[in-house]
Design a protein around this motif. Structure first.
Motif, short mmCIF file in Angstrom:
data_model
loop_
_atom_site.label_atom_id
_atom_site.label_comp_id
_atom_site.label_asym_id
_atom_site.label_seq_id
_atom_site.Cartn_x
_atom_site.Cartn_y
_atom_site.Cartn_z
N GLU A 189 0.83 -1.20 0.00
CA GLU A 189 0.00 0.00 0.00
C GLU A 189 0.86 1.26 0.00
N TYR A 190 2.01 1.20 0.68
CA TYR A 190 2.89 2.36 0.66
C TYR A 190 3.39 2.65 -0.75
N LYS A 191 3.71 1.61 -1.51
CA LYS A 191 4.15 1.79 -2.89
C LYS A 191 3.07 2.45 -3.73
N LYS A 192 1.82 2.03 -3.53
CA LYS A 192 0.72 2.62 -4.27
C LYS A 192 0.54 4.10 -3.91
N ILE A 193 0.69 4.40 -2.62
CA ILE A 193 0.57 5.79 -2.16
C ILE A 193 1.66 6.65 -2.79
N ARG A 194 2.90 6.15 -2.76
CA ARG A 194 4.02 6.91 -3.34
C ARG A 194 3.80 7.15 -4.82
N LYS A 195 3.33 6.15 -5.52
CA LYS A 195 3.10 6.31 -6.96
C LYS A 195 2.03 7.37 -7.21
N PHE A 196 1.00 7.37 -6.39
CA PHE A 196 -0.09 8.33 -6.57
C PHE A 196 0.35 9.75 -6.25
N ILE A 197 1.03 9.94 -5.12
CA ILE A 197 1.39 11.30 -4.71
C ILE A 197 2.53 11.86 -5.54
N ASP A 198 3.28 11.01 -6.23
CA ASP A 198 4.36 11.49 -7.09
C ASP A 198 3.83 12.06 -8.40
N GLU A 199 2.56 11.77 -8.70
CA GLU A 199 1.97 12.33 -9.91
C GLU A 199 1.69 13.82 -9.70
N THR A 200 1.65 14.56 -10.79
CA THR A 200 1.52 16.02 -10.75
C THR A 200 0.33 16.49 -9.90
N ASN A 201 0.62 17.34 -8.93
CA ASN A 201 -0.37 18.03 -8.09
C ASN A 201 -1.08 17.13 -7.06
N ASN A 202 -0.90 15.82 -7.10
CA ASN A 202 -1.66 14.97 -6.19
C ASN A 202 -1.30 15.20 -4.73
N LEU A 203 -0.02 15.38 -4.43
CA LEU A 203 0.37 15.64 -3.04
C LEU A 203 -0.21 16.97 -2.56
N PHE A 204 -0.20 17.96 -3.43
CA PHE A 204 -0.79 19.25 -3.07
C PHE A 204 -2.29 19.12 -2.82
N GLU A 205 -3.00 18.41 -3.69
CA GLU A 205 -4.45 18.29 -3.58
C GLU A 205 -4.87 17.47 -2.38
N ILE A 206 -4.06 16.49 -1.99
CA ILE A 206 -4.48 15.60 -0.90
C ILE A 206 -4.45 16.30 0.45
N HIS A 207 -3.81 17.46 0.53
CA HIS A 207 -3.77 18.21 1.79
C HIS A 207 -5.16 18.61 2.28
N THR A 208 -6.12 18.72 1.37
CA THR A 208 -7.48 19.10 1.79
C THR A 208 -8.27 17.90 2.32
N TYR A 209 -7.71 16.70 2.21
CA TYR A 209 -8.41 15.48 2.63
C TYR A 209 -7.85 14.88 3.91
N ILE A 210 -6.72 15.37 4.37
CA ILE A 210 -6.05 14.73 5.51
C ILE A 210 -5.25 15.74 6.30
N ASP A 211 -5.16 15.53 7.60
CA ASP A 211 -4.39 16.43 8.45
C ASP A 211 -2.91 16.37 8.09
N GLU A 212 -2.27 17.52 8.17
CA GLU A 212 -0.87 17.66 7.77
C GLU A 212 0.05 16.69 8.52
N ARG A 213 -0.28 16.37 9.77
CA ARG A 213 0.62 15.53 10.56
C ARG A 213 0.78 14.13 9.97
N PHE A 214 -0.21 13.67 9.20
CA PHE A 214 -0.11 12.34 8.61
C PHE A 214 0.72 12.33 7.34
N LEU A 215 1.08 13.50 6.84
CA LEU A 215 1.84 13.59 5.60
C LEU A 215 3.33 13.85 5.83
N ARG A 216 3.72 14.01 7.07
CA ARG A 216 5.13 14.25 7.36
C ARG A 216 5.99 13.05 6.95
N PHE A 217 7.05 13.32 6.26
CA PHE A 217 8.01 12.29 5.80
C PHE A 217 7.41 11.30 4.82
N ILE A 218 6.27 11.63 4.21
CA ILE A 218 5.55 10.68 3.37
C ILE A 218 6.39 10.19 2.19
#
Length: 332
Positions: A273-302
């Protein structure tokens, strides 16, 4: 009552201590043009007797006794028997506040709304409560697509209780999506009706009391990555005829859920699942957009697997000690 204005559907299972309080909250409403459908879902305690006793005292109360099949099946049975122009779902360990029916019904009729939701109290015990409000309050949502987007973005509360719905929103097929799930069924039901929701509003009036039962499945269960994927599959099935951008919103929401799961102490680290997450957030703008769906503390060191793994496990261990006090929840 052949044509009640409101049908109130109450599934009943192992709530002997709370059921009469729930029923009384309906009986005491100033709005009288309702029918109450108590669905005994094979409850093994005294709930069946409580249901029958109340039905004998008020002709507006109907009772269904059935074998235990779970909450979605109980709601479906209640709906199939109902005749009201509007539907209200009421959980049997919760209750309505005075004038709730009048407030919701008048707002729905006057504004010709498909759904009107009120605010609710969250009761954790007799001395602790808070008012829960949606992000979009006193703001109309127009069009099915905007309703579905707001729901998936959690701008609308996921609950099916605490609001009034036009009858035609619910059809037999609505409940088919819930046959294999036992958590998130409210949220999925609200999504399943999206195609008919042309006008929605949440109001600031507090109409409902949500009693947080520590013994309930919701409070004692955590969702596995497999279950999160199952919910995602259902969401995509429901949204097959929705605009294409809704698929992206679903992916963002489900990825956020997977990320949060790494911080749950009962769940082991999941490299796939971590590999899938990395693949998704590495795509253009996905990491930026996901900030509105989850608290910042869960994205540290992602983006750094060793650091994220260490951070999430330390967080999970601290949560188990400080919040759960060592209590272990079941995994769904």
């Amino acid at each position: 009552m052949e044509n009640p204005a409101i049908s109130i559907i109450i599934p009943v299972y192992k709530v002997e201590a709370f059921l009469q309080r729930c029923i009384n909250s309906v009986l005491s409403q100033d709005f009288k043009n309702w029918e109450m459908i108590l669905v005994d879902d094979g409850s093994p305690d005294n709930c069946p007797q409580i249901c029958d006793r109340n039905a004998k005292m008020d002709y507006r109360i109907k009772v269904i006794h059935k074998r235990n099949e779970g909450l979605p099946a109980a709601r479906k049975s209640g709906f199939m028997l109902s005749k009201g122009r509007y539907i209200i779902h009421l959980d049997s360990d919760d209750y309505l506040l005075p004038n709730a029916l009048t407030i919701l019904y008048q707002k729905a009729v006057k504004g010709n709304y498909d759904i009107v939701k009120g605010c609710n109290y969250r009761f954790t015990n007799e001395n602790s409560n808070e008012i829960e409000k949606p992000k979009l309050c006193n703001t109309e949502i127009i069009s099915p697509e905007n309703y579905l987007k707001a729901l998936i973005r959690h701008e609308i509360k996921p609950y099916i209780w605490g609001g009034i719905y036009k009858r035609e929103l619910f059809e037999d097929c609505t409940y088919c999506f819930m046959s294999e799930i036992s958590i998130c069924e409210d949220w999925i039901t609200n999504q399943a009706i999206w195609g008919k929701v042309n006008k929605y509003i949440a109001i600031s009036d507090v109409v409902y009391v949500y009693f947080i039962n520590p013994k309930s499945m919701m409070q004692s269960t955590v969702l596995s990555h497999q279950y999160i994927n199952k919910i995602g599959f259902l969401m995509k099935q429901i949204a097959l005829n929705a605009p294409k951008d809704i698929s992206k919103i679903i992916e963002l929401d489900r990825t956020a859920s997977h990320i949060r799961s790494f911080f749950i102490p009962e769940l082991p680290w999941n490299s796939d699942e971590y590999k899938k997450i990395r693949k998704f957030i590495d795509e253009t703008n996905n990491l930026f957009e996901i900030h509105t769906y989850i608290d910042e503390r869960f994205l540290r060191f992602i983006k750094n697997k060793p650091l994220f793994m260490a951070y999430s496990r330390i967080y999970a261990h601290a949560f188990k000690l400080l919040k759960l006090k060592g209590h272990k929840r079941s995994i769904l």
